[in-house]
Design an enzyme around this catalytic site. Structure first.
Site, PDB file in Angstrom:
ATOM      1  N   GLY A 127       0.820  -1.300   0.047  1.00 40.18           N
ATOM      2  CA  GLY A 127       0.004  -0.051  -0.056  1.00 40.18           C
ATOM      3  C   GLY A 127       0.704   1.338  -0.237  1.00 40.18           C
ATOM      4  O   GLY A 127       0.881   1.934   0.895  1.00 40.18           O
ATOM      5  N   GLU A 244      13.459  -4.024  -4.543  1.00 47.01           N
ATOM      6  CA  GLU A 244      12.285  -4.334  -5.598  1.00 47.01           C
ATOM      7  C   GLU A 244      13.105  -4.330  -7.123  1.00 47.01           C
ATOM      8  O   GLU A 244      12.709  -5.126  -7.698  1.00 47.01           O
ATOM      9  CB  GLU A 244      11.180  -3.202  -5.547  1.00 47.01           C
TER      10      GLU A 244
HETATM   11  C1  FAD Z   1      -0.357  -3.101 -12.661  1.00 50.71           C
HETATM   12  C2  FAD Z   1       0.221  -2.180 -11.766  1.00 50.71           C
HETATM   13  C3  FAD Z   1       0.477  -2.584 -10.606  1.00 50.71           C
HETATM   14  C4  FAD Z   1       0.862  -1.757  -9.522  1.00 50.71           C
HETATM   15  N1  FAD Z   1       0.845  -2.361  -8.174  1.00 50.71           N
HETATM   16  C5  FAD Z   1       1.130  -1.565  -6.972  1.00 50.71           C
HETATM   17  C6  FAD Z   1       0.949  -2.163  -5.881  1.00 50.71           C
HETATM   18  O1  FAD Z   1       0.683  -3.130  -5.442  1.00 50.71           O
HETATM   19  N2  FAD Z   1       1.025  -1.398  -4.787  1.00 50.71           N
HETATM   20  C7  FAD Z   1       1.528   0.178  -5.074  1.00 50.71           C
HETATM   21  O2  FAD Z   1       1.921   0.742  -3.879  1.00 50.71           O
HETATM   22  N3  FAD Z   1       1.679   0.587  -6.294  1.00 50.71           N
HETATM   23  C8  FAD Z   1       1.467  -0.304  -7.326  1.00 50.71           C
HETATM   24  N4  FAD Z   1       1.533   0.207  -8.576  1.00 50.71           N
HETATM   25  C9  FAD Z   1       1.828   1.708  -8.771  1.00 50.71           C
HETATM   26  C10 FAD Z   1       3.039   2.099  -9.441  1.00 50.71           C
HETATM   27  O3  FAD Z   1       4.440   1.884  -8.560  1.00 50.71           O
HETATM   28  C11 FAD Z   1       2.884   3.330 -10.143  1.00 50.71           C
HETATM   29  O4  FAD Z   1       1.667   3.365 -11.152  1.00 50.71           O
HETATM   30  C12 FAD Z   1       4.188   3.962 -10.691  1.00 50.71           C
HETATM   31  O5  FAD Z   1       5.166   4.334  -9.802  1.00 50.71           O
HETATM   32  C13 FAD Z   1       4.100   5.343 -11.319  1.00 50.71           C
HETATM   33  O6  FAD Z   1       3.023   6.273 -10.846  1.00 50.71           O
HETATM   34  P1  FAD Z   1       1.893   6.820 -11.471  1.00 50.71           P
HETATM   35  O7  FAD Z   1       0.947   5.771 -11.872  1.00 50.71           O
HETATM   36  O8  FAD Z   1       1.274   7.745 -10.032  1.00 50.71           O
HETATM   37  O9  FAD Z   1       2.174   7.608 -12.931  1.00 50.71           O
HETATM   38  P2  FAD Z   1       2.733   9.016 -12.808  1.00 50.71           P
HETATM   39  O10 FAD Z   1       3.952   9.136 -11.553  1.00 50.71           O
HETATM   40  O11 FAD Z   1       1.780  10.134 -12.629  1.00 50.71           O
HETATM   41  O12 FAD Z   1       3.384   9.281 -14.074  1.00 50.71           O
HETATM   42  C14 FAD Z   1       2.762   9.351 -15.346  1.00 50.71           C
HETATM   43  C15 FAD Z   1       3.825   9.762 -16.336  1.00 50.71           C
HETATM   44  O13 FAD Z   1       4.730  10.494 -15.946  1.00 50.71           O
HETATM   45  C16 FAD Z   1       6.129  10.054 -16.376  1.00 50.71           C
HETATM   46  N5  FAD Z   1       6.957  10.532 -15.038  1.00 50.71           N
HETATM   47  C17 FAD Z   1       6.676  11.079 -13.903  1.00 50.71           C
HETATM   48  N6  FAD Z   1       7.658  11.391 -13.206  1.00 50.71           N
HETATM   49  C18 FAD Z   1       8.793  11.576 -14.203  1.00 50.71           C
HETATM   50  C19 FAD Z   1      10.192  11.907 -13.879  1.00 50.71           C
HETATM   51  N7  FAD Z   1      10.373  12.448 -12.805  1.00 50.71           N
HETATM   52  N8  FAD Z   1      10.823  12.095 -15.033  1.00 50.71           N
HETATM   53  C20 FAD Z   1      10.177  11.678 -16.551  1.00 50.71           C
HETATM   54  N9  FAD Z   1       9.024  10.982 -16.496  1.00 50.71           N
HETATM   55  C21 FAD Z   1       8.257  11.085 -15.378  1.00 50.71           C
HETATM   56  C22 FAD Z   1       5.721   8.483 -15.991  1.00 50.71           C
HETATM   57  O14 FAD Z   1       6.836   7.694 -16.278  1.00 50.71           O
HETATM   58  C23 FAD Z   1       4.480   8.125 -16.485  1.00 50.71           C
HETATM   59  O15 FAD Z   1       4.635   8.076 -18.057  1.00 50.71           O
HETATM   60  C24 FAD Z   1       0.938  -0.817  -9.789  1.00 50.71           C
HETATM   61  C25 FAD Z   1       1.034   0.012 -10.923  1.00 50.71           C
HETATM   62  C26 FAD Z   1       0.571  -0.966 -11.988  1.00 50.71           C
HETATM   63  C27 FAD Z   1       0.438  -0.073 -13.403  1.00 50.71           C
END
Ligand code: FAD
Length: 392
Positions: A127, A244
């Site tokens: 989480g 991880e």
């Molecule tokens: C199938 C799946 C399973 C998951 N399982 C878990 C789980 O069990 N527990 C949990 O806690 N989380 C989980 N996650 C969450 C995952 O860790 C996040 O989705 C991930 O860290 C990206 O964050 P975001 O989705 O908020 O995207 P954002 O951070 O909003 O990113 C949106 C876009 O902007 C880009 N971006 C963001 N920051 C930068 C930067 N500094 N430089 C360049 N580009 C950037 C990203 O690469 C992406 O293309 C899961 C995600 C998925 C898709």
């Protein structure tokens, strides 16, 4: 590729190969090989077979069930498991919360949780992420306010993988809103059966339900479930996220999937002919094989350079290329299946072979690989800054 391993490591590889191909139930290995979804019971059964043999958590301190293996042996263990179509142990237990509790938890937490975590008697969920707190994780807003002997937790987590099976969830929560955002976060363990916890499924593009939202509405959590010190959670999270990214390049399973793709290609042409005779397809397969070989060598270089147990920054390269190749192979299989790949909804009695029926859902499902565990754009930032020294 055949590495020049020492006699000891050759014997170790054989031992692992024998174990995984004889001691993990065939129905589980068949499910992985056919790229079907595993049930919770299958995942638990597989981990428990490994744990009974003492090889489920080799990365943990020896005192808690770990093995004093070299990084290369751990790599071999992981690769042989994938080559044998054995599901890798649940990352949330194995490489996330277990090592954190072992490193930072109180003796009471270690005794309460570690053996059950290793044996998957407790299924953990992660989480961390929230809406608006994914890559920018420190922006998280779920609060934990001290109330007597408890914390009162309120907020929402998202993308919680397999949260529908979760017994417990390890969370990052805000315990001090008045300091720099990284400094006010704590690492709290929450029983998912507590009143006020609600798990809501999110339907994915492949039609599956492997991720969820988890909501906390005035959830009472005993303060003894805090890992380490209050407001030090960001340090523990960084330790966890470093772990991880170790073993993130699933070279073994991608190799296995690619070799299966070649098998399918032999009869996937018009009238059951071989598509491997098509020079363009043959070149595409050869290219992927070479890329995988290069990745395997890079993985071994990273393994050889992380002898102090700390993740090497090059693990970002492994995450990036590993997921790109994983996605490229799932795409190749859709191409091989051609129009048959549209039959994903067809049942067991369909004339369309199973590999073609699962091709599109698998392709769609693996779009996730370049997002979770730190998105590939963020890995590129790490590579640019830490490895190439291109900090802007
Ligand atoms: C199938 C799946 C399973 C998951 N399982 C878990 C789980 O069990 N527990 C949990 O806690 N989380 C989980 N996650 C969450 C995952 O860790 C996040 O989705 C991930 O860290 C990206 O964050 P975001 O989705 O908020 O995207 P954002 O951070 O909003 O990113 C949106 C876009 O902007 C880009 N971006 C963001 N920051 C930068 C930067 N500094 N430089 C360049 N580009 C950037 C990203 O690469 C992406 O293309 C899961 C995600 C998925 C898709």
């Amino acid at each position: 590729m055949k590495l020049h391993l020492s006699d000891e490591d050759v014997a170790f590889r054989e031992e692992m190969h024998d174990f995984f191909t004889t001691q993990i139930p065939q129905h589980i290995r068949d499910t992985v090989a056919a790229r079907r979804e595993l049930t919770k019971e299958q995942i638990v059964e597989s981990v428990q077979a490994m744990n009974a043999a003492g090889i489920a958590v080799p990365n943990w301190p020896v005192e808690w069930g770990g093995k004093d293996w070299t990084p290369l042996q751990r790599h071999i263990w992981h690769e042989e498991m994938q080559l044998a179509s054995v599901p890798v142990p649940l990352a949330f237990n194995h490489s996330m919360v277990g090592p954190v509790i072992a490193a930072f938890g109180s003796q009471e937490l270690k005794e309460r949780f570690l053996a059950k975590t290793a044996n998957l008697d407790i299924w953990w969920s992660q989480g961390f992420s929230e809406p608006d707190a994914g890559s920018d994780l420190a922006s998280l807003r779920t609060t934990a306010v001290r109330d007597g002997d408890d914390y009162l937790v309120n907020g929402q987590k998202t993308w919680t993988t397999l949260g529908q099976y979760g017994d417990w969830i390890f969370t990052l929560v805000r315990t001090d809103p008045d300091v720099k955002k990284q400094a006010g976060i704590s690492f709290l363990l929450i029983d998912m059966t507590s009143p006020g916890v609600e798990v809501r499924p999110i339907e994915l593009i492949d039609g599956g339900h492997e991720v969820n939202e988890v909501w906390f509405d005035n959830v009472r959590v005993p303060a003894e479930n805090l890992v380490g010190e209050e407001n030090k959670g960001w340090d523990y999270a960084k330790f966890l996220l470093g772990n991880e990214r170790v073993g993130v390049a699933p070279v073994g399973s991608t190799k296995r999937t690619l070799s299966l793709a070649k098998e399918h290609a032999k009869t996937a042409g018009p009238g059951g002919t071989s598509l491997l005779d098509d020079p363009l397809l043959a070149a595409q397969v050869a290219d992927l094989e070479n890329e995988l070989l290069a990745l395997e060598l890079t993985a071994l270089r990273v393994v050889a350079n992380s002898a102090d147990g700390k993740p090497h920054p090059a693990s970002s390269v492994l995450k990036l290329r590993g997921t790109e190749l994983q996605q490229a192979v799932t795409e190749l299989i859709v191409d091989l299946a051609g129009p048959a790949s549209l039959a994903s909804g067809a049942g067991e009695d369909s004339d369309v072979p199973e590999w073609a029926r699962v091709a599109t859902p698998n392709y769609l499902n693996f779009r996730k690989a370049s997002i979770y565990g730190g998105s590939n754009e963020v890995q590129r930032q790490i590579i640019a800054g830490t490895i190439l020294g291109l900090r802007g």
